[in-house]
Design an enzyme around this catalytic site. Structure first.
Site, PDB file in Angstrom:
ATOM      1  N   HIS A 186      -3.811  -9.263   3.508  1.00 26.58           N
ATOM      2  CA  HIS A 186      -5.132  -8.917   3.965  1.00 26.58           C
ATOM      3  C   HIS A 186      -5.686  -9.664   5.453  1.00 26.58           C
ATOM      4  O   HIS A 186      -4.779 -10.511   5.514  1.00 26.58           O
ATOM      5  CB  HIS A 186      -6.267  -9.601   2.442  1.00 26.58           C
ATOM      6  N   LYS A 199      -1.205  -2.651   7.806  1.00 30.64           N
ATOM      7  CA  LYS A 199      -2.270  -1.732   8.898  1.00 30.64           C
ATOM      8  C   LYS A 199      -2.718  -2.155  10.431  1.00 30.64           C
ATOM      9  O   LYS A 199      -2.389  -3.681  10.167  1.00 30.64           O
ATOM     10  CB  LYS A 199      -3.436  -1.876   8.131  1.00 30.64           C
ATOM     11  N   ARG A 244       0.976  -1.080  -0.132  1.00 35.03           N
ATOM     12  CA  ARG A 244      -0.286   0.312  -0.422  1.00 35.03           C
ATOM     13  C   ARG A 244       0.550   1.443  -0.475  1.00 35.03           C
ATOM     14  O   ARG A 244       2.055   0.826   0.349  1.00 35.03           O
ATOM     15  CB  ARG A 244      -1.124  -0.243   0.982  1.00 35.03           C
ATOM     16  N   HIS A 286      -2.710   2.123  -5.835  1.00 27.87           N
ATOM     17  CA  HIS A 286      -3.520   0.933  -5.746  1.00 27.87           C
ATOM     18  C   HIS A 286      -3.385   0.470  -6.962  1.00 27.87           C
ATOM     19  O   HIS A 286      -3.665  -1.320  -6.979  1.00 27.87           O
ATOM     20  CB  HIS A 286      -4.311   1.765  -6.218  1.00 27.87           C
ATOM     21  N   ARG A 310      -0.412  -2.098  -7.273  1.00 29.65           N
ATOM     22  CA  ARG A 310      -1.072  -3.494  -6.134  1.00 29.65           C
ATOM     23  C   ARG A 310      -1.675  -4.248  -6.960  1.00 29.65           C
ATOM     24  O   ARG A 310      -1.534  -5.423  -6.252  1.00 29.65           O
ATOM     25  CB  ARG A 310      -1.824  -2.293  -5.095  1.00 29.65           C
ATOM     26  N   TYR A 314      -9.794 -10.548  -7.370  1.00 28.08           N
ATOM     27  CA  TYR A 314      -9.363 -10.321  -7.978  1.00 28.08           C
ATOM     28  C   TYR A 314      -9.178 -11.545  -8.831  1.00 28.08           C
ATOM     29  O   TYR A 314      -9.037 -11.585 -10.270  1.00 28.08           O
ATOM     30  CB  TYR A 314      -7.338 -10.498  -7.240  1.00 28.08           C
TER      31      TYR A 314
END
Length: 300
Positions: A272, A173, A149, A246, A249, A281
């Site tokens: 994730h 994150k 990210r 993004h 990514r 995806y």
């Protein structure tokens, strides 16, 4: 409304200290709740405990009227649901008016990604004889090689890179960490940038920083700075290629799946939390599945 703002500040501290949320996430929560506070002021509702389910529904209606996307509305409602859950825990309110508010159904979303020939054009844009050109090349190569990210990219320190193992320690994150490998192209461009371009950029500032990516003043390149770099590269392309951090990514994930990587591995590499997030995806890999089927099934 003074107590409302005190409650907001208390909630933001809770997110930082107890939940370990990144500053970017905390800032997003703050903006969403402040927009709700503005709504309360317009509706002359003075106290958080006076908000009812009907008020929560009215707030959602106001978002519809302002043409917010379904994704933005869902984020705001989820944020306020968490805010009121905290207020209930702290006994500031007696109920959560957002608990029963239904989130808008998400639109079907297919990630935008780049094809190999589009990527090649991007990698040919930078002037590798200049410090900024070397930095931009290293930035592109690393983001495509790892799928990180933009916030994770801005946070990279020199000590996070292990050239011998060709791995990057990513600070994700919620302050979660993961190791992501990178290939020869990223390794070579990083070597060139660190040994040459970064040295020249760092000499422009008296500030001592171990951040990997520096701006033209020799200080840390921010999230916004990275987005601007990518935007300028996009404007350089002769063709209409839309890129963003993004999109790189998305391209990373799509290319891995197209080449046979399993979904669980891609989930781990992307950081994730839920496999369902990675499954978006699979929509863009159907062409590959059809090709494999047609080439290998005996009765295709």
């Amino acid at each position: 409304m003074e107590f409302v703002k005190v409650s907001l500040n208390s909630f933001l501290e809770y997110l930082q200290i107890e939940k370990n949320y990144s500053q970017y996430t905390v800032d997003c929560y703050e903006k969403d709740i402040e927009s709700f506070i503005s709504f309360l002021e317009a509706e002359q509702i003075q106290n958080l405990q006076d908000v009812t389910y009907a008020d929560a529904r009215l707030f959602l209606t106001r978002l519809y009227e302002k043409s917010y996307s379904k994704k933005s509305m869902s984020r705001k409602i989820s944020c306020l649901r968490s805010f009121y859950r905290y207020l209930y825990r702290e006994q500031i309110v007696v109920e959560n008016p957002f608990a029963l508010v239904s989130l808008p159904k998400k639109d079907q979303y297919t990630p935008r990604f780049l094809y190999a020939e589009e990527l090649m054009k991007l990698f040919e844009l930078n002037d590798l004889t200049t410090p900024l050109g070397q930095r931009n090349q290293a930035l592109l190569e690393l983001m495509y090689a790892t799928g990180i990210r933009v916030s994770e990219c801005a946070a990279i320190q020199l000590s996070d890179i292990d050239f011998s193992l060709q791995t990057l320690l990513v600070h994700g994150k919620g302050k979660k960490q993961r190791y992501v490998p990178f290939g020869k192209y990223a390794k070579d461009s990083l070597h060139t940038y660190i040994q040459n371009g970064r040295v020249q950029l760092k000499s422009k500032s008296a500030t001592n920083t171990n951040a990997l990516f520096l701006n033209n003043r020799g200080t840390t390149l921010t999230d916004r700075g990275i987005r601007l770099v990518i935007e300028k590269l996009m404007n350089k392309t002769a063709e209409n290629i839309h890129i963003s951090p993004h999109v790189l990514r998305h391209t990373f994930a799509t290319h891995l799946l197209n080449e046979g990587a399993d979904l669980r591995t891609v989930q781990e590499l992307l950081g994730h939390e839920n496999l369902s997030t990675t499954q978006i995806y699979t929509h863009v890999t159907k062409d590959r599945l059809k090709t494999v089927y047609m080439n290998h099934h005996p009765r295709a």
